[in-house]
Structure formats: structure tokens, C-alpha cells
Motif scaffolding. Structure first.
Motif, PDB file in Angstrom:
ATOM      1  N   VAL A   1      12.154   1.599   4.765  1.00  9.54           N
ATOM      2  CA  VAL A   1      12.175   1.442   3.300  1.00  9.54           C
ATOM      3  C   VAL A   1      11.462   2.603   2.618  1.00  9.54           C
ATOM      4  CG1 VAL A   1      11.434  -0.018   1.384  1.00  9.54           C
ATOM      5  CG2 VAL A   1      12.326  -1.067   3.475  1.00  9.54           C
ATOM      6  N   SER A   2      10.298   2.981   3.139  1.00 13.08           N
ATOM      7  CA  SER A   2       9.574   4.094   2.517  1.00 13.08           C
ATOM      8  C   SER A   2      10.366   5.390   2.636  1.00 13.08           C
ATOM      9  CB  SER A   2       8.191   4.256   3.145  1.00 13.08           C
ATOM     10  OG  SER A   2       8.280   4.566   4.530  1.00 13.08           O
ATOM     11  N   GLY A   3      11.043   5.587   3.770  1.00 16.01           N
ATOM     12  CA  GLY A   3      11.862   6.785   3.938  1.00 16.01           C
ATOM     13  C   GLY A   3      12.991   6.839   2.925  1.00 16.01           C
ATOM     14  N   LEU A   4      13.703   5.726   2.756  1.00 20.66           N
ATOM     15  CA  LEU A   4      14.793   5.684   1.774  1.00 20.66           C
ATOM     16  C   LEU A   4      14.266   5.864   0.355  1.00 20.66           C
ATOM     17  CD1 LEU A   4      16.860   2.691   3.234  1.00 20.66           C
ATOM     18  CD2 LEU A   4      17.488   5.110   3.275  1.00 20.66           C
TER      19      LEU A   4
ATOM     20  N   ASP B   1       0.818  -1.213   0.000  1.00 17.99           N
ATOM     21  CA  ASP B   1       0.000   0.000   0.000  1.00 17.99           C
ATOM     22  C   ASP B   1       0.854   1.266   0.000  1.00 17.99           C
ATOM     23  OD1 ASP B   1      -2.375  -1.310  -0.189  1.00 17.99           O
ATOM     24  OD2 ASP B   1      -2.939  -1.126   1.917  1.00 17.99           O
ATOM     25  N   ILE B   2       2.024   1.207   0.618  1.00 17.83           N
ATOM     26  CA  ILE B   2       2.926   2.364   0.591  1.00 17.83           C
ATOM     27  C   ILE B   2       3.335   2.681  -0.849  1.00 17.83           C
ATOM     28  CG2 ILE B   2       5.275   3.126   1.159  1.00 17.83           C
ATOM     29  CD1 ILE B   2       4.895   1.693   3.886  1.00 17.83           C
TER      30      ILE B   2
ATOM     31  N   TYR C   1      12.113   0.204  -5.393  1.00 19.37           N
ATOM     32  CA  TYR C   1      11.400  -0.003  -4.126  1.00 19.37           C
ATOM     33  C   TYR C   1      11.592  -1.429  -3.619  1.00 19.37           C
ATOM     34  CZ  TYR C   1       7.466  -0.006  -0.812  1.00 19.37           C
ATOM     35  OH  TYR C   1       6.683  -0.097   0.309  1.00 19.37           O
ATOM     36  N   LEU C   2      11.457  -2.399  -4.515  1.00 24.34           N
ATOM     37  CA  LEU C   2      11.550  -3.796  -4.101  1.00 24.34           C
ATOM     38  C   LEU C   2      12.970  -4.168  -3.685  1.00 24.34           C
ATOM     39  CD1 LEU C   2       9.258  -5.431  -6.826  1.00 24.34           C
ATOM     40  CD2 LEU C   2       8.651  -4.691  -4.510  1.00 24.34           C
TER      41      LEU C   2
ATOM     42  N   ALA D   1       4.243  10.068   7.030  1.00 19.11           N
ATOM     43  CA  ALA D   1       4.606   9.168   8.127  1.00 19.11           C
ATOM     44  C   ALA D   1       4.085   9.661   9.463  1.00 19.11           C
ATOM     45  CB  ALA D   1       6.122   9.005   8.179  1.00 19.11           C
ATOM     46  N   PHE D   2       4.021  10.969   9.646  1.00 21.11           N
ATOM     47  CA  PHE D   2       3.601  11.523  10.931  1.00 21.11           C
ATOM     48  C   PHE D   2       2.218  12.166  10.855  1.00 21.11           C
ATOM     49  CE2 PHE D   2       8.241  11.410  10.986  1.00 21.11           C
ATOM     50  CZ  PHE D   2       8.458  10.717  12.178  1.00 21.11           C
TER      51      PHE D   2
END
Length: 522
Positions: free
Chosen positions: A190-193, A152-153, A296-297, A208-209
Motif C-alpha cells: 500500500v505504501s509503495g502504491l 504511522d506510514i 491512502y485509505l 522501505a530499505f
């Protein structure tokens, strides 16, 4: 044939067949294994018996290994279907099926139907995935929630949606209730990177917040944490967060250590028979520079690899947290997998090992120093001899035949996946579990049939408590009780001086029951 096989392997029917064989077939038939399944299921049984659905206990003592969700799901299943292997394992089986479907749906949305089917087949037919999806532990459930959050991200990155964004926090909360911080660490990292690699750091920080998302997460996680604090104080927080998270990461626990390259060596093994396919995938790393999905993967996989390579405690299934995306990468580049030596070598070695198991176990029985290991290896050699070995040899011959089929390499490897899953589910796993745990289950049922209370002698096998439906502790036995011990402890136990008469009343290796009776009752 090539066209018909490709059509089948790109279909939903193939995925249904794969999960039926690898995850569903006979999942209820093998005895519970110790220690993991026994510990989880006995804690669930004690939860139901005590009526305390807040705090977790094992053998009457607090258990702080995992949060509550898997125990609730197992307890709900037991209430519906009764205390049995079927009920206790059903939540994991359903989680495994949902995990496969989640990967299929995500891959179909971002690639195509054929790639989605192949990715789902790779997930379902991989050796370790099939094992944890039919085990009454928390791993299949955690992998489901991790995968859902990660999928979902990325979908939100491609096409922002308030529903997708809110749903991520639901998966994070449920994952946290399943296994704690690990369910949040990797989606956040992972989403941050990933967002940072595209210069969208501020957008990630806002997502995220997000206050609404954090409220959803807290609404899922906080009530049980408050309840367990009110019930037992800080005991769970100290035991789980300090000991089983911080200390487990900083130093090896229970002997589960390993070097910095541990997971690189383990990765091809846990996804057998696709280890060679996985190794060949690394030639396509450069595509991550131009493809957002690939980037991403790969970030997902390497983040999990890096974090756990630095961990003090190492277990093979940790790497599965990053493998869902790898299966999709493998499916995307299936047509470029063209080195048969690397592709088939791991699978051929595995099937050759299966065919030689009786001789291997017989050799190990002769080399073992302790009676316990000798007994198990000898039982394994006998259990897998005869027609079982014939079946394994036939599977090896079929493997060689599949290698020489005139069709694409990836198609042949998937056929080997079906063959492996069938052999493991129908023959290998039931045989091994019967050798390891058949005597334990039979001893517990024998004691329950005779209404005898059990105590333990120099062992800990919580599955015994599940089948006996009694908390069983290590303590001095009293007249009228039976003592459970391993076969290698019997002579030692009987040689000890005792005021009571002792008699072996049950023996099925590796389990033995000794009755304790007052000498005056003779």
C-alpha cells in the motif's frame, strides 16, 4: 435530542461505552470454542507445562500454524491470572482496545475529534471486530500491528519523522511474530502504491530499505527464528512458510474456498449493522483523487480486497486487515449517508434473524440428517426460546423505533450498533457458545474432578485438553481411561466388540464420556 445525541456520539465517553459493551462485557464467561480457540489455548497450555517457550506443540505434536507472539502473551497472562478463559482471552481483548484507540488517535490527528470518535465507534461496534477481540486467537493482535504500521506510514508521509519511521519497523516486526508475512505485505504494497501515485517512488524505496529500519525489524524477528531452528531444525519454516502461507494462498485449505467475489459479499456482513453505510460509501470514491488521506485509505482497502480475492483460501476475517481505514472513510462522510433503505435494510434483517432464531433452529433440527446437528439445533432452539426470544423481539421493536427517530441516519445506525453489541454480548454469543461448547467443558471438568485420563474417539476438540489439563489423543482406550465422543458416535462405539466393560458416565450434548473397565473388575 439531535444535538445531545450528536454530542454524545462524538465523545470519548461513547467510545469507552462501546468497547465496554462489545469487547469487554463478559469476555471470560463463554466456554472456549473449537477449533480455533481450543488449538491456540491448548498449545499455550502445553508450552507452560513443558517449559519450552520456543517451539509450539498441540497435543504433543509440532504446530506450525502461527509464529510465537500470541502464545507468549497468552502464557504470560496465564502466569499472572491462572489458566482460565479470562487469562487466555485477555491479550486479544487488550489488543482490541488498543486497536480502537489507535484508530481514534490517528483520526483525531488527521481529521477532527468528532470524526475520530465516530470511526472508533464503527470499529468497536462492528460484529466481527467484537467477536475476534474477545477470542483467544491471533487476529485482534495482528490487526492492531497492521493498523499501527499503516497509520504511522501515512503520518510520516505527511510530516516526516525519524521516530515514526523507526516505529513502523517495530510494528512490522511484532506483526511478523504474530502472523508472519501478511503483516509486512500490505504495509509495503500500500505504501509503495501510495508514494508511486505521487511520483515519490525513490523516496519510498529509500524509506522501505532503510538499513536502520531493517535492523530494527531483524532484531525483533530473527532471535526467535534462530531459536526455533536450533530447537527443531527446518520443520517450522517448511510447515509455516511453505504450507500455511504459499500453499494456503495457492489452493483452498480445510475447505475454506470461495469465488472471486467472495469478499465483496462478505464485507457488509462482517461490519454489521453498518453494511448499508459501507455500501453507500462507494459514492465518494472520486474524492480519493484530491484527498491524500482518502487515497491512502482506499488503496489500503482495495489492496487487501484484491490480494485475498485471488487467494485460494478465503476466510471472512481476512478482509478486516483492510477495514480500519474504511471505518475512518465512513466516519468522514457520515453526513452524506442519506439513503435509509440501503442504510437500515441489513440491520433490520439481522435483528429479525435474531428474533426468529428459535424457530429457525427448530426447523433446521427437523431437516438435519445427522444426530449431532439435530442435537445442536434443538438445543439452540430451546436455549434461545422463552425470555431470550422475548429480548430479541424487543430489540427488533427498538430497531424499528430507532429507524423512525428524527435524527441523522448515521446517528441512528450507531445507536443500532450499540443495540446489536449489547444483544450479542449479553445473550446471543453466550447462548450459542454454551450450546456448542458447554458440554465439552463440563465433560472435561468432570473427568478432571474424578482424576480420569481421557482419550478421543473420532473427533478433535482441543478445548477439551485445556479444561482437562491433559494432552488428549485419538487412540484405543485402556482400562481405567474414559473415552470422549460426540453424542452421534455413542451407538457406533458401543456396538464395536471389546474385551472391556463400557459404561456411559457423563452425557451433556454434544459431549459423552464412556468409562472403560476390565471385566475382571466387576
Amino acid at each position: 435530542m439531535n444535538h445531545r445525541l450528536q454530542e454524545f456520539l462524538s465523545s470519548r465517553a461513547a467510545v469507552v461505552l462501546a468497547v465496554a459493551v462489545a469487547m469487554v462485557w463478559g469476555f471470560w464467561s463463554a466456554p472456549l470454542y473449537d477449533l480455533d480457540e481450543g488449538a491456540f489455548t491448548e498449545a499455550t497450555r502445553e508450552m507452560i507445562a513443558s517449559g519450552n517457550y520456543i517451539s509450539i506443540y498441540l497435543n504433543g505434536e509440532p504446530r506450525h500454524d502461527k509464529p510465537i507472539l500470541i502464545y507468549w502473551l497468552q502464557a504470560g497472562s496465564v502466569h499472572l491470572f491462572g489458566l482460565s478463559e479470562f487469562a487466555l482471552r485477555l491479550p486479544s481483548v487488550l489488543a482490541g482496545l488498543a486497536w480502537v484507540w489507535a484508530l481514534f488517535a490517528f483520526a483525531r490527528r488527521h481529521t477532527d475529534q468528532a470524526t475520530a470518535a465516530v470511526a472508533a465507534l464503527l470499529l468497536a461496534l462492528s460484529l466481527y471486530v467484537g467477536l475476534i477481540s474477545r477470542a483467544a486467537v491471533a487476529d485482534a493482535l495482528l490487526n492492531l500491528f497492521l493498523a499501527l504500521a499503516m497509520f504511522d506510514i501515512y503520518s510520516h508521509f505527511q510530516r516526516p519523522s525519524r521516530t515514526l519511521h523507526a516505529r513502523v519497523f517495530v510494528w512490522l516486526g511484532l506483526g511478523f511474530l504474530t502472523k508472519g508475512p501478511v503483516a509486512v505485505v500490505f504495509p509495503v504494497l500500500v505504501s509503495g502504491l501510495f508514494y508511486l501515485s505521487y511520483g515519490r517512488w525513490r523516496e519510498w524505496s529509500r524509506l522501505a530499505f532503510d538499513p536502520q529500519g531493517l535492523l530494527i525489524f531483524l532484531a525483533i524477528v530473527l532471535p526467535w527464528h534462530v531459536a526455533v531452528y536450533l530447537d527443531t531444525g527446518w520443520a517450522f519454516f517448511e510447515g509455516f512458510y511453505l504450507d500455511h502461507n504459499i500453499n494456503r494462498y495457492s489452493e483452498p485449505m480445510e475447505g475454506h474456498g470461495g469465488g472471486i467475489f467472495y469478499f465483496l459479499l462478505v464485507a457488509p456482513l462482517i461490519i454489521m449493522p453498518f453494511g448499508g453505510w459501507f455500501l453507500l460509501l462507494f459514492r465518494h470514491l472520486r474524492e480519493a483523487l484530491s484527498s491524500p488521506l482518502d487515497r491512502y485509505l482506499w488503496l489500503w482497502f482495495f489492496s487487501v480486497l484484491a490480494v485475498f480475492s485471488l487467494s485460494g483460501t478465503k476466510l471472512p476475517h481476512y478482509l478486516l486487515y483492510g477495514m480500519s481505514g474504511v471505518f475512518l472513510l465512513m466516519a468522514q462522510y457520515r453526513a452524506n449517508i442519506n439513503n435509509p433503505w440501503i442504510g437500515f435494510a441489513p440491520a433490520l434483517l439481522l435483528f429479525a434473524l435474531f428474533a426468529a432464531l428459535p424457530q429457525l433452529f427448530g426447523h433446521l433440527a427437523g431437516q438435519a440428517d445427522r444426530l449431532y446437528e439435530q442435537t445442536l439445533f434443538q438445543a439452540g432452539a430451546e436455549r434461545l426460546a422463552g425470555w431470550s426470544q422475548v429480548a430479541c423481539v424487543v430489540a427488533l421493536i427498538l430497531t424499528v423505533a430507532i429507524v423512525f427517530l428524527k435524527t441523522a441516519l448515521w446517528q441512528r445506525l450507531l445507536l443500532l450498533g450499540f443495540l446489536q453489541a449489547s444483544l450479542v454480548a449479553v445473550l446471543i454469543l453466550p447462548a450459542v457458545m454454551e450450546v456448542l461448547q458447554g458440554g465439552v467443558k463440563a465433560a472435561a471438568l468432570y473427568a478432571r474432578e474424578h482424576g480420569k485420563e481421557l482419550v478421543l474417539y473420532r473427533t478433535f476438540q482441543p478445548s477439551l485438553s485445556v479444561y482437562r489439563e491433559q494432552i488428549i489423543r485419538r487412540q484405543a482406550a485402556q482400562p481405567g481411561q474414559w473415552v470422549y465422543m460426540r453424542v452421534d458416535r455413542v451407538d457406533e462405539f458401543l456396538a464395536q466388540p471389546s474385551p472391556y466393560r463400557r459404561e456411559i458416565v457423563f452425557s451433556q450434548p454434544p459431549a459423552t464420556l464412556v468409562a472403560i473397565e476390565d471385566k475382571g473388575s466387576e
